[in-house]
Design an enzyme around this catalytic site. Structure first.
Site, PDB file in Angstrom:
ATOM      1  N   TYR A  53      59.192   8.893   6.263  1.00  0.00           N
ATOM      2  CA  TYR A  53      59.213   9.952   7.278  1.00  0.00           C
ATOM      3  C   TYR A  53      60.665  10.364   7.492  1.00  0.00           C
ATOM      4  O   TYR A  53      61.567   9.523   7.492  1.00  0.00           O
ATOM      5  CB  TYR A  53      58.615   9.428   8.593  1.00  0.00           C
ATOM      6  CG  TYR A  53      58.646  10.454   9.708  1.00  0.00           C
ATOM      7  CD1 TYR A  53      57.786  11.552   9.687  1.00  0.00           C
ATOM      8  CD2 TYR A  53      59.543  10.340  10.765  1.00  0.00           C
ATOM      9  CE1 TYR A  53      57.826  12.506  10.694  1.00  0.00           C
ATOM     10  CE2 TYR A  53      59.582  11.294  11.781  1.00  0.00           C
ATOM     11  CZ  TYR A  53      58.717  12.369  11.733  1.00  0.00           C
ATOM     12  OH  TYR A  53      58.763  13.323  12.724  1.00  0.00           O
ATOM     13  N   ASP A  67      68.514  15.866  20.251  1.00  0.00           N
ATOM     14  CA  ASP A  67      67.389  16.457  19.520  1.00  0.00           C
ATOM     15  C   ASP A  67      66.811  17.628  20.321  1.00  0.00           C
ATOM     16  O   ASP A  67      65.733  17.545  20.881  1.00  0.00           O
ATOM     17  CB  ASP A  67      66.341  15.340  19.317  1.00  0.00           C
ATOM     18  CG  ASP A  67      65.089  15.807  18.606  1.00  0.00           C
ATOM     19  OD1 ASP A  67      65.163  16.814  17.874  1.00  0.00           O
ATOM     20  OD2 ASP A  67      64.038  15.162  18.792  1.00  0.00           O
ATOM     21  N   ASP A  94      60.072  16.359   9.574  1.00  0.00           N
ATOM     22  CA  ASP A  94      59.862  16.959  10.891  1.00  0.00           C
ATOM     23  C   ASP A  94      60.521  18.347  10.878  1.00  0.00           C
ATOM     24  O   ASP A  94      61.747  18.470  10.836  1.00  0.00           O
ATOM     25  CB  ASP A  94      60.557  16.042  11.910  1.00  0.00           C
ATOM     26  CG  ASP A  94      60.498  16.541  13.330  1.00  0.00           C
ATOM     27  OD1 ASP A  94      60.026  17.655  13.557  1.00  0.00           O
ATOM     28  OD2 ASP A  94      60.956  15.781  14.208  1.00  0.00           O
ATOM     29  N   ASP A  96      60.307  20.506  13.271  1.00  0.00           N
ATOM     30  CA  ASP A  96      60.424  20.960  14.667  1.00  0.00           C
ATOM     31  C   ASP A  96      59.465  22.126  14.954  1.00  0.00           C
ATOM     32  O   ASP A  96      58.295  22.046  14.659  1.00  0.00           O
ATOM     33  CB  ASP A  96      61.877  21.330  14.983  1.00  0.00           C
ATOM     34  CG  ASP A  96      62.768  20.102  15.157  1.00  0.00           C
ATOM     35  OD1 ASP A  96      62.233  18.997  15.317  1.00  0.00           O
ATOM     36  OD2 ASP A  96      63.993  20.253  15.132  1.00  0.00           O
ATOM     37  N   HIS A 121      55.740  18.607   9.487  1.00  0.00           N
ATOM     38  CA  HIS A 121      54.960  18.946  10.683  1.00  0.00           C
ATOM     39  C   HIS A 121      55.687  19.989  11.502  1.00  0.00           C
ATOM     40  O   HIS A 121      56.915  20.066  11.528  1.00  0.00           O
ATOM     41  CB  HIS A 121      54.562  17.714  11.503  1.00  0.00           C
ATOM     42  CG  HIS A 121      55.654  16.894  12.094  1.00  0.00           C
ATOM     43  ND1 HIS A 121      56.351  17.262  13.211  1.00  0.00           N
ATOM     44  CD2 HIS A 121      56.134  15.691  11.731  1.00  0.00           C
ATOM     45  CE1 HIS A 121      57.221  16.319  13.511  1.00  0.00           C
ATOM     46  NE2 HIS A 121      57.121  15.354  12.637  1.00  0.00           N
ATOM     47  N   GLU A 123      55.556  21.922  15.334  1.00  0.00           N
ATOM     48  CA  GLU A 123      55.063  21.652  16.694  1.00  0.00           C
ATOM     49  C   GLU A 123      54.963  22.930  17.518  1.00  0.00           C
ATOM     50  O   GLU A 123      55.482  23.988  17.130  1.00  0.00           O
ATOM     51  CB  GLU A 123      55.979  20.631  17.380  1.00  0.00           C
ATOM     52  CG  GLU A 123      57.348  21.178  17.724  1.00  0.00           C
ATOM     53  CD  GLU A 123      58.405  20.089  17.899  1.00  0.00           C
ATOM     54  OE1 GLU A 123      58.323  19.031  17.245  1.00  0.00           O
ATOM     55  OE2 GLU A 123      59.343  20.326  18.682  1.00  0.00           O
ATOM     56  N   CYS A 131      62.629  15.992  22.788  1.00  0.00           N
ATOM     57  CA  CYS A 131      61.828  14.864  22.314  1.00  0.00           C
ATOM     58  C   CYS A 131      60.456  14.923  22.968  1.00  0.00           C
ATOM     59  O   CYS A 131      60.341  15.173  24.173  1.00  0.00           O
ATOM     60  CB  CYS A 131      62.516  13.544  22.655  1.00  0.00           C
ATOM     61  SG  CYS A 131      61.408  12.127  22.534  1.00  0.00           S
ATOM     62  N   ARG A 166      51.578  19.577  14.978  1.00  0.00           N
ATOM     63  CA  ARG A 166      51.831  18.663  16.097  1.00  0.00           C
ATOM     64  C   ARG A 166      51.629  19.436  17.390  1.00  0.00           C
ATOM     65  O   ARG A 166      52.106  20.567  17.517  1.00  0.00           O
ATOM     66  CB  ARG A 166      53.272  18.139  15.997  1.00  0.00           C
ATOM     67  CG  ARG A 166      53.815  17.601  17.317  1.00  0.00           C
ATOM     68  CD  ARG A 166      55.139  16.906  17.139  1.00  0.00           C
ATOM     69  NE  ARG A 166      55.917  16.903  18.364  1.00  0.00           N
ATOM     70  CZ  ARG A 166      57.092  16.302  18.513  1.00  0.00           C
ATOM     71  NH1 ARG A 166      57.628  15.641  17.493  1.00  0.00           N
ATOM     72  NH2 ARG A 166      57.746  16.359  19.656  1.00  0.00           N
ATOM     73  N   GLU A 196      51.097  14.308  19.924  1.00  0.00           N
ATOM     74  CA  GLU A 196      52.343  13.723  20.451  1.00  0.00           C
ATOM     75  C   GLU A 196      52.135  13.132  21.836  1.00  0.00           C
ATOM     76  O   GLU A 196      51.377  13.672  22.656  1.00  0.00           O
ATOM     77  CB  GLU A 196      53.438  14.807  20.488  1.00  0.00           C
ATOM     78  CG  GLU A 196      54.781  14.365  21.067  1.00  0.00           C
ATOM     79  CD  GLU A 196      55.491  13.259  20.287  1.00  0.00           C
ATOM     80  OE1 GLU A 196      54.842  12.275  19.906  1.00  0.00           O
ATOM     81  OE2 GLU A 196      56.719  13.375  20.084  1.00  0.00           O
ATOM     82  N   ASN A 218      52.669   8.247  16.456  1.00  0.00           N
ATOM     83  CA  ASN A 218      54.132   8.171  16.511  1.00  0.00           C
ATOM     84  C   ASN A 218      54.534   6.933  17.314  1.00  0.00           C
ATOM     85  O   ASN A 218      54.502   6.952  18.532  1.00  0.00           O
ATOM     86  CB  ASN A 218      54.649   9.452  17.178  1.00  0.00           C
ATOM     87  CG  ASN A 218      56.155   9.441  17.407  1.00  0.00           C
ATOM     88  OD1 ASN A 218      56.867   8.577  16.897  1.00  0.00           O
ATOM     89  ND2 ASN A 218      56.645  10.416  18.165  1.00  0.00           N
TER      90      ASN A 218
HETATM   91  C1  LIG Z   1      59.047  12.089  16.138  1.00  0.00           C
HETATM   92  C2  LIG Z   1      60.216  12.852  16.672  1.00  0.00           C
HETATM   93  O1  LIG Z   1      59.864  14.221  16.753  1.00  0.00           O
HETATM   94  C3  LIG Z   1      61.404  12.770  15.715  1.00  0.00           C
HETATM   95  O2  LIG Z   1      62.174  13.736  15.663  1.00  0.00           O
HETATM   96  O3  LIG Z   1      61.567  11.721  15.092  1.00  0.00           O
HETATM   97  C4  LIG Z   1      60.706  12.361  18.063  1.00  0.00           C
HETATM   98  C5  LIG Z   1      61.031  10.883  18.096  1.00  0.00           C
HETATM   99  C6  LIG Z   1      61.827  10.431  19.327  1.00  0.00           C
HETATM  100  O4  LIG Z   1      62.575  11.205  19.903  1.00  0.00           O
HETATM  101  O5  LIG Z   1      61.736   9.233  19.629  1.00  0.00           O
HETATM  102  C7  LIG Z   1      59.669  12.740  19.122  1.00  0.00           C
HETATM  103  O6  LIG Z   1      59.770  13.864  19.652  1.00  0.00           O
HETATM  104  O7  LIG Z   1      58.763  11.941  19.398  1.00  0.00           O
HETATM  105 MG   LIG Z   2      61.268  15.573  16.226  1.00  0.00          MG
END
Ligand SMILES: C[C@](O)(C(=O)O)[C@H](CC(=O)O)C(=O)O
Ligand SMILES: [Mg+2]
Length: 307
Positions: A53, A67, A94, A96, A121, A123, A131, A166, A196, A218
């Site tokens: 991943y 993020d 990912d 986004d 994926h 979202e 996040c 997602r 999620e 996740n």
């Molecule tokens: C899965 C996720 O989108 C990621 O970018 O890895 C994040 C992981 C995290 O921030 O812990 C998420 O939004 O859950």
């Molecule tokens: Mg992410």
């Protein structure tokens, strides 16, 4: 030596095959640890995992950013490509929010195909995103979410490139609304679902009952749910599990400890036992194969005390 020989087309077929063999069809759950870097993808493969991943959070954090949608398609496709090509395993990235409007999402999918990914994926958050395990997320309406997935599915040139939808709606409008959205996203062409921030196993079971495509869990640390075991997740009908930020968090934890150690003792000696040995590192980068190809490159032996 150099890059593994499995082609991106073959990896996409492999991904389809292993996901078809999930608990939903009486098979086993598939594990995708988050590759922190290309070499960590090699480690994941060596340890026998099913796939790799590539986390958007990790790509952003590695660059020193939070993020929140600051990374660009070019950066993500480049980094994901570097990681994906270092392993024979299928890699899912990912993407986004897809980096823009549905037209941009279409381009995103084609760039990721060209970078050798097996799937991605997309979202349903607004940009700037955050996040999925945080509060106060903003989610786009169903029509926009559907258009993103439709554009992604139509844009791919390899029919096996996996489009995973997602939804972040659970933390905003509750489970029922999230499940309704998932059904709509599957109807729009999603090959798999990433629900999620599920709170417990019962919520995964509700998703499992609602859709007939592979479901992802996740298992990110410090998130909304407990860290369930593979047995617990597969018992709830989850087909694949990701550990997206685990290797980054572990590496940074180790870095912090060794830096403190050097600061406190004036040497890293006490931390050496925790480190990957020179020998092990060379194994991971396949030094011997390069040596056999050209003895001029590497022609010394690692002393036994370093092994
Ligand atoms: C899965 C996720 O989108 C990621 O970018 O890895 C994040 C992981 C995290 O921030 O812990 C998420 O939004 O859950
Ligand atoms: Mg992410």
């Amino acid at each position: 030596m150099l890059y593994p020989s499995t082609s991106p087309a073959q990896k996409r077929l492999d991904l389809r095959r292993i996901l078809a063999d999930g608990p939903r069809n009486g098979g086993t759950i598939k594990q995708f640890p988050g590759a922190y870097t290309p070499i960590s993808a090699k480690l994941i493969e060596e340890k026998g995992y099913d796939g790799v991943y590539i986390s958007g959070a990790v790509i952003a954090n590695e660059l020193g950013f939070p993020d929140i949608g600051l990374t660009t398609l070019t950066e993500v496709a480049h980094r994901a490509g570097q990681i994906a090509r270092m392993t024979n395993l299928p890699a899912i990235v990912d993407a986004d929010t897809g980096f823009g409007e549905p037209m941009n999402v279409a381009r995103t999918v084609q760039e990721l195909e060209d970078a050798g990914l097996a799937g991605c994926h997309i979202e349903d958050q607004f940009n700037p995103k955050r996040c999925g395990h945080l509060d106060n997320k903003n989610i786009v309406d169903e029509d926009t979410a559907i258009k993103r997935i439709r554009a992604a599915a139509q844009a791919r040139r390899d029919e096996n490139f996996l489009i995973m939808a997602r939804t972040d709606l659970r933390g905003v409008d509750g489970l029922d609304a999230a499940v309704d959205r998932m059904k709509a996203l599957v109807d729009a062409g999603a090959d798999a679902i990433f629900p999620e921030a599920m709170k417990d196993l019962g919520e995964f079971e509700a998703v499992r009952e609602a859709v007939d495509v592979p479901v992802l869990a996740n298992m990110t640390e410090f998130g909304k749910s407990r860290l369930y075991t593979t047995d617990e997740l597969s018992g709830s009908g989850v087909d694949m599990v990701i550990y997206p930020v685990t290797l980054l968090r572990s590496s940074l934890g180790a870095m912090e400890r060794v830096l403190d150690d050097i600061g406190a003792h004036g040497t890293q000696e006490a931390s050496v036992d925790e480190m990957l040995t020179r020998q092990r590192l060379y194994e991971l980068v396949d030094y011997e194969a390069y040596n056999a190809f050209d003895t001029g490159i590497f022609n010394f032996e690692v002393p036994e005390r370093f092994q």
